[in-house]
Design a protein around this motif. Structure first.
Motif, PDB file in Angstrom:
ATOM      1  N   TRP A  99       0.666  -1.381  -0.190  1.00  0.00           N
ATOM      2  CA  TRP A  99       0.062  -0.055   0.056  1.00  0.00           C
ATOM      3  C   TRP A  99       0.906   1.290   0.102  1.00  0.00           C
ATOM      4  N   LEU A 561      -7.032  -4.346  12.444  1.00  0.00           N
ATOM      5  CA  LEU A 561      -7.001  -3.195  12.021  1.00  0.00           C
ATOM      6  C   LEU A 561      -6.779  -2.845  10.594  1.00  0.00           C
ATOM      7  N   TYR A 562      -5.989  -4.132  10.170  1.00  0.00           N
ATOM      8  CA  TYR A 562      -5.533  -4.146   8.475  1.00  0.00           C
ATOM      9  C   TYR A 562      -7.007  -4.260   7.752  1.00  0.00           C
ATOM     10  N   VAL A 564     -10.012  -3.789   9.022  1.00  0.00           N
ATOM     11  CA  VAL A 564     -10.786  -2.269   8.976  1.00  0.00           C
ATOM     12  C   VAL A 564     -10.403  -1.163   8.089  1.00  0.00           C
ATOM     13  N   VAL A 565      -8.863  -1.056   8.204  1.00  0.00           N
ATOM     14  CA  VAL A 565      -8.448   0.002   7.199  1.00  0.00           C
ATOM     15  C   VAL A 565      -8.727  -0.522   5.557  1.00  0.00           C
ATOM     16  N   SER A 567     -10.890  -2.199   4.316  1.00  0.00           N
ATOM     17  CA  SER A 567     -12.261  -2.064   4.028  1.00  0.00           C
ATOM     18  C   SER A 567     -13.013  -0.579   3.776  1.00  0.00           C
ATOM     19  N   VAL A 568     -12.186   0.328   4.649  1.00  0.00           N
ATOM     20  CA  VAL A 568     -12.612   1.652   4.662  1.00  0.00           C
ATOM     21  C   VAL A 568     -11.809   2.300   3.065  1.00  0.00           C
ATOM     22  N   VAL A 569     -10.862   1.922   2.644  1.00  0.00           N
ATOM     23  CA  VAL A 569     -10.127   2.072   1.439  1.00  0.00           C
ATOM     24  C   VAL A 569     -10.976   1.639   0.173  1.00  0.00           C
TER      25      VAL A 569
END
Length: 839
Positions: A99, A561-562, A564-565, A567-569
Motif C-alpha cells: 500500500w 486493524l488491517y 478495517v483500514v 475495508s475503508v479504502v
C-alpha cells in the motif's frame, strides 16, 4: 503452555487462536464466493481491451468498473481471512508494504501536471495493491490456489482460441461471443484483434496491441510448460500439451521482436531455478511445441492473411484442421515424455541434482544453443523457411532498427522529465502529459515503453525506490524460501505465479504492458501468489517463548486493524469510481444531444454537463465540451457573459491540467471571440516550449506575432511592434533549428509527425524579421519562397515584402519588381510607403 506457529505465539487453550491460512483444510462460503468473483473478473477483464489505460475518456469506463471489482474483492478477502491473518511475519507484511505504492502516487499529486490522470493512477495502483493483498491471503489456501491456477490457465486458453477465431477470419462469430459484455465490439467485430501496421497483419487478440499480447503469451507459455510436467492426471497433461502449440503459434503471429528476444532470455533464467531433470523435460516439451508450430506456421500464416481479406469457409476449416492436428500430436508427445522420459530422467539425475551447481549446466548450454539458433535464423538461409512477414521481422532484429532507436529515444527523453521532477515525479500520467515538451523528435507516444522509467516519471526517485525495494523483497524472500523448502510439492506450489510475474516484468523493460490494467492486476496478483509462498517467519529474528499473562489476547490487533483500514479504502474506491462513472455517463448524454439531429436547447445540454462537472470539475474533455457550448451560445446571443464563464472554467481547468493542448486551444478560441489578440498570442507563445514539435503551434505563434507587430506598426507603437516581431522571428529560428536537428537522426530512426517549414510560415517570419528591424534577414527568407506564379496571393504578398525589405536595406531586384507591378499596380505605392517609415 504456548505453541509457536510460524513465528507467533498462541495459547493452546485459547478459543481465539488463529489457524494459519495454509493449514485450513476447508474453505468457507466467503472464500469460495471470493474465488468465484475472481474467476468472473478474469473472464470479463481481458475482453475490455485488456483494460488499457490510454489516458483518454474512451478508456476510462471499464477501468473504473475494474477498480470497483477490486474494492469489492478486497472486502470479501478481508471478511474471509481476518480471523486467520498474521500481518507481522515476513510473508503477510508484504500486504501492508504494497500500500506504499498507491501512497507514492498520492504524494505525487503535489507536483502533478495532470490532476485527472494522477487520480486515475491512484485508483489503478489501489486496485493493484488490492489484488496483491488478495493474492497473499487467498493463495495460501491450497484448494483455492489450485482453483485459481486452473482459472488463470483456462481464461488464457479462451483468449488464445479467441485470437485464432479472428485470425481465421471469423470475426463476426468472435464478436457475437463477447459482444454482450464488452463495448469494444463495434459493428459485430472485436476491433483490431488482428491489427495492421507497417509490418502487415499482426495477431493481437483481446489486447489490440500485438507486443503486449506477446508478453502475456510468453508468461503463460512458461506457466503451461510448468503445469504440464506437474500434472498427474492424463487428461490434464493432454490438455496443457495441446495448448502449447497454439500459444507458440500465437507468439509467432504477433510478429513481436521484443517477444522473440525476451523469450529465450527469460527461459534460460527460469531454468536456473529447476533441477536438471526438470530442465531437460522443460526443454524437450518446448522444442517439441516449437518444432510442430514451425511445421504449420507458414500455411497458417498465409491462410490468416488471406482470410482477413476475403473470408472463405473451406480455408478457415483447413486452418483449424492444421492447428488442431499439430496441437493433438503435441499433446500426445508431451504425454509420452511425461509418462516415460520424465520418470527416467528423475531417476537418472537424482544424484547429480544434489550438487549445488547442477542447475547451472543446462542453462549455460542453453545460452550456446540459443546463440547458434539465432545465428542460423538471422545469418543463414534457414530464415527463408519462415513466412515472409515474419522473416522480415527476424532479419531486422538489430540495434539500428527503428523500433530500437525509438525506444532508446523514449528512454533518454523520459530522463529529461525526471531532471525537472526528481523527487516525487510529475504525478500519474506525467509522461503522457509532458512528453511533447521533452521529446527529441516529433514522435507520438503516450507511453515510455518501459514500466520502470514510466514509474520514475510519475512518482520520482522516492516512488521508484519504494517499488524496487518492494519487488526485490518479494523476489528475494520467495527465492530464498523456494530453495530452503525441502518438500518438493510445497516448493513448487507457488512457482506458477513466479513464472507469470517475472516474465511480464522482464518484458515490461521493453514495452508498456503494465499500462494494460488487466496485465498489471495479473502481475500484482501473481506477486501476491509469490509472497504467499514466503516462509512465515518473524520479521526480526525469533520470538522468545514467554508465559501467558492473564487477560492477554492470543493474537494481536493488527489483522483487525488491517481489515478495517482495507475495508475503508475499498469503500472509498467504490464511491470515487462510482462518481466518475456517473460523470462519464452524463458526459455521454450531453454528447448524444449535441450530435443528434433533433432540435435541442442550451438548458438540455447544460444539465448533463453540470452533472458531469459536479464529480470532476476540471476534467478536460467535459470542460472543453462546455466551453464549445458556451461559445456557440455567445455566437447566437452576443452575450459576453457566456464567454466570461467559458474563460473562467478553462482557466480553472488549466490550473489542474496545465499541459492540456485541448484546453489551451479552447481558451485561445474564447480570446479570439473577445477580440483579445494579445492574450491569444501570449497563450500560444508561453506554451511553445511545451509543444516544441507541433507545426500548428509554430504557425499560430508566428502568424499572430506578425499580425500584432504589423498592427502596432500601423499605430506607430514601434516598441510593441519590435516586441512581437522579435518573438515571431525567434519562434521561426527555433523551428529552423528543429528542422536541421531532424537531419541528424540515425538512418534507421523514423521522424514521427511532419515537421517542416511551409511557405506561409516563411512569409509571416519574413514580415516579423522586417518589423523587428532586420530587413536583410527578411529579404533572404522571403526570396527563398518566391515562385513565378504571381497570381498566387501568398507568393505576391511575399514578393511585395521582399521588395520592401530590399529597399529598406538599400537594394533592389528589378526582375521581381517588374513582375509584381505587372500583377498588382498598387504594389508600388505600398512598397514605397512601408519602406520609408523609420522605426
Amino acid at each position: 503452555m504456548t505453541n509457536q506457529v510460524y513465528g507467533n505465539m498462541y495459547d493452546e487453550s485459547s478459543t481465539k487462536e488463529r489457524t494459519p491460512i495454509e493449514q485450513m483444510t476447508n474453505g468457507s462460503t466467503l472464500i469460495w464466493t471470493l474465488v468465484s468473483a475472481l474467476i468472473i473478473f478474469l473472464i470479463w477483464a481481458p475482453f475490455q481491451q485488456g483494460l488499457f489505460n490510454g489516458q483518454q475518456a474512451m478508456f476510462e469506463r471499464p477501468i473504473y468498473w475494474a477498480v470497483i471489482w477490486a474494492a469489492a474483492l478486497m472486502l470479501l478477502c478481508a471478511a474471509a481471512f481476518v480471523k486467520h491473518m498474521r500481518i507481522t511475519d515476513r510473508r503477510e507484511i508484504t500486504a501492508v508494504w504494497v500500500w506504499l505504492l498507491p501512497l507514492t502516487y498520492i504524494l505525487s499529486l503535489i507536483p502533478a501536471v495532470s490532476h485527472y490522470m494522477a487520480i486515475d493512477m491512484i485508483l489503478i495502483m489501489c486496485a493493484n495493491a488490492a489484488f496483491f493483498s488478495i493474492g497473499v491471503f487467498l493463495l495460501q489456501h491450497r484448494a483455492a490456489g489450485r482453483v485459481m491456477r486452473a482459472a488463470l490457465l483456462w481464461t488464457t486458453y479462451f483468449v488464445v482460441i479467441y485470437g485464432f477465431i479472428n485470425w481465421f477470419g471469423q470475426r463476426l462469430f468472435a464478436g457475437s461471443l463477447v459482444g454482450w459484455f464488452t463495448h469494444i465490439v463495434s459493428n459485430g467485430v472485436y476491433a483490431d484483434a488482428v491489427m495492421t501496421d507497417s509490418n502487415g497483419l499482426r495477431l493481437a487478440s483481446v489486447f489490440q496491441y500485438a507486443n503486449t499480447y506477446a508478453a502475456f503469451l510468453m508468461a503463460m507459455l512458461f506457466a503451461v510448460l510448468f503445469t504440464a510436467i506437474r500434472s498427474v492426471k492424463v487428461y490434464d497433461r493432454l490438455i496443457h500439451g495441446f495448448m502449447l502449440v497454439p500459444i507458440v503459434l500465437s507468439i509467432a503471429l504477433t510478429l513481436s521482436r521484443g517477444g522473440l528476444v525476451m523469450l529465450p532470455i527469460v527461459f534460460v533464467l527460469v531454468l536456473l531455478l529447476l533441477k536438471p531433470a526438470r530442465q531437460i523435460v522443460w526443454t524437450i516439451n518446448l522444442l517439441l511445441s516449437v518444432g510442430l508450430a514451425l511445421i504449420v506456421l507458414n500455411p497458417i500464416t498465409q491462410l490468416g492473411l488471406s482470410l482477413n481479406q476475403v473470408y472463405n469457409g473451406a480455408d478457415a476449416f483447413k486452418g483449424w484442421g492444421l492447428l488442431i492436428g499439430a496441437s493433438a500430436v503435441n499433446a500426445a508427445l508431451v504425454w509420452l515424455v511425461g509418462r516415460y522420459v520424465q520418470p527416467w530422467l528423475d531417476t537418472k539425475f537424482a544424484g547429480w541434482s544434489a550438487r549445488k551447481t547442477a542447475s547451472l549446466w543446462l542453462p549455460l548450454g542453453g545460452v550456446l544453443v540459443i546463440a547458434v539458433l539465432a545465428f542460423l535464423l538471422i545469418g543463414t538461409g534457414l530464415r527463408n523457411a519462415l513466412p515472409e512477414n515474419m522473416r522480415g521481422r527476424v532479419e531486422n532484429i538489430n540495434f539500428q532498427q527503428h523500433s530500437v532507436l525509438e525506444r532508446i529515444t523514449f528512454y533518454k527523453d523520459s530522463l529529461k522529465l525526471v531532471a525537472d521532477y526528481p523527487v516525487l515525479g510529475g504525478g500519474g500520467g506525467a509522461w503522457a502529459a509532458l512528453y511533447e515538451k521533452y521529446q527529441n523528435n516529433p514522435y507520438i507516444s503516450n507511453q515510455t515503453h518501459n514500466y520502470f522509467l514510466q514509474y520514475l516519471d510519475e512518482t520520482g526517485i522516492v516512488g521508484l525506490l519504494i517499488l524496487l525495494s518492494f519487488l526485490v523483497y518479494v523476489f528475494y524472500q520467495y527465492i530464498r524460501s523456494y530453495y530452503r523448502t525441502e518438500n518438493e510439492e510445497k516448493r513448487h506450489a507457488h512457482f506458477f505465479y513466479f513464472l507469470i510475474a517475472f516474465s511480464i516484468l522482464m518484458h515490461s523493460l521493453l514495452d508498456f504492458n503494465m499500462s494494460y490494467v488487466y496485465i498489471s492486476l495479473l502481475v500484482f496478483f501473481t506477486l501476491g501468489g509469490m509472497a504467499a509462498g514466503i516462509q512465515a517467519k518473524p520479521l526480526f529474528g525469533k520470538k522468545k517463548k514467554t508465559e501467558k499473562v492473564e487477560g492477554e489476547s492470543s493474537g494481536t490487533g493488527f489483522p483487525t486493524l488491517y481489515a478495517v483500514v482495507g475495508s475503508v479504502v475499498a469503500i472509498v474506491l467504490v464511491v470515487v469510481s462510482s462518481r466518475y462513472l456517473a460523470s462519464i455517463k452524463a458526459g455521454e448524454e450531453a454528447s448524444a444531444l449535441l450530435q443528434g439531429t433533433g432540435q435541442i436547447n442550451y438548458e438540455q445540454v447544460r444539465e448533463p454537463l453540470d452533472r458531469a462537472l459536479d464529480a470532476r470539475p476540471t476534467y478536460p474533455s467535459t470542460v472543453s465540451q462546455l466551453s464549445s457550448l458556451l461559445q456557440g451560445v455567445y455566437n447566437s446571443t452576443q452575450d459576453v457573459n457566456y464567454l466570461d464563464e467559458a474563460e473562467s472554467r478553462l482557466k480553472a481547468a488549466l490550473a489542474k491540467e496545465r499541459s492540456s493542448k485541448e484546453l489551451i486551444n479552447q481558451l485561445a478560441s474564447v480570446y479570439a471571440l473577445k477580440n483579445d489578440a494579445k492574450s491569444s498570442f501570449m497563450l500560444y507563445a508561453d506554451n511553445l516550449d511545451q509543444f516544441a514539435w507541433d507545426m500548428q503551434w509554430y504557425n499560430q505563434v508566428i502568424l499572430q506575432a506578425s499580425n500584432l507587430a504589423y498592427q502596432a506598426f500601423g499605430q506607430g507603437d514601434f516598441d510593441t511592434q519590435k516586441l512581437y516581431a522579435e518573438q515571431g522571428a525567434a519562434a521561426y529560428a527555433k523551428m529552423q533549428a528543429g528542422v536541421e536537428h531532424l537531419k541528424t537522426l540515425p538512418e534507421g530512426q523514423l521522424q514521427g509527425r511532419e515537421f517542416a517549414i511551409t511557405p506561409q510560415l516563411t512569409l509571416n517570419a519574413g514580415k516579423s524579421n522586417y518589423l523587428a528591424g532586420k530587413p536583410e534577414e527578411a529579404a533572404t527568407l522571403l526570396k527563398s519562397m518566391l515562385t513565378d506564379d504571381y497570381a498566387n496571393p501568398d507568393n505576391l504578398e511575399a514578393a511585395r515584402w521582399y521588395l520592401i525589405a530590399l529597399k529598406k536595406s538599400g537594394q533592389t531586384d528589378q526582375a521581381v519588381y517588374d513582375k509584381v507591378i505587372q500583377a498588382d499596380s498598387s504594389a508600388k505605392e505600398q512598397i514605397d510607403t512601408l519602406s520609408s517609415i523609420e522605426f
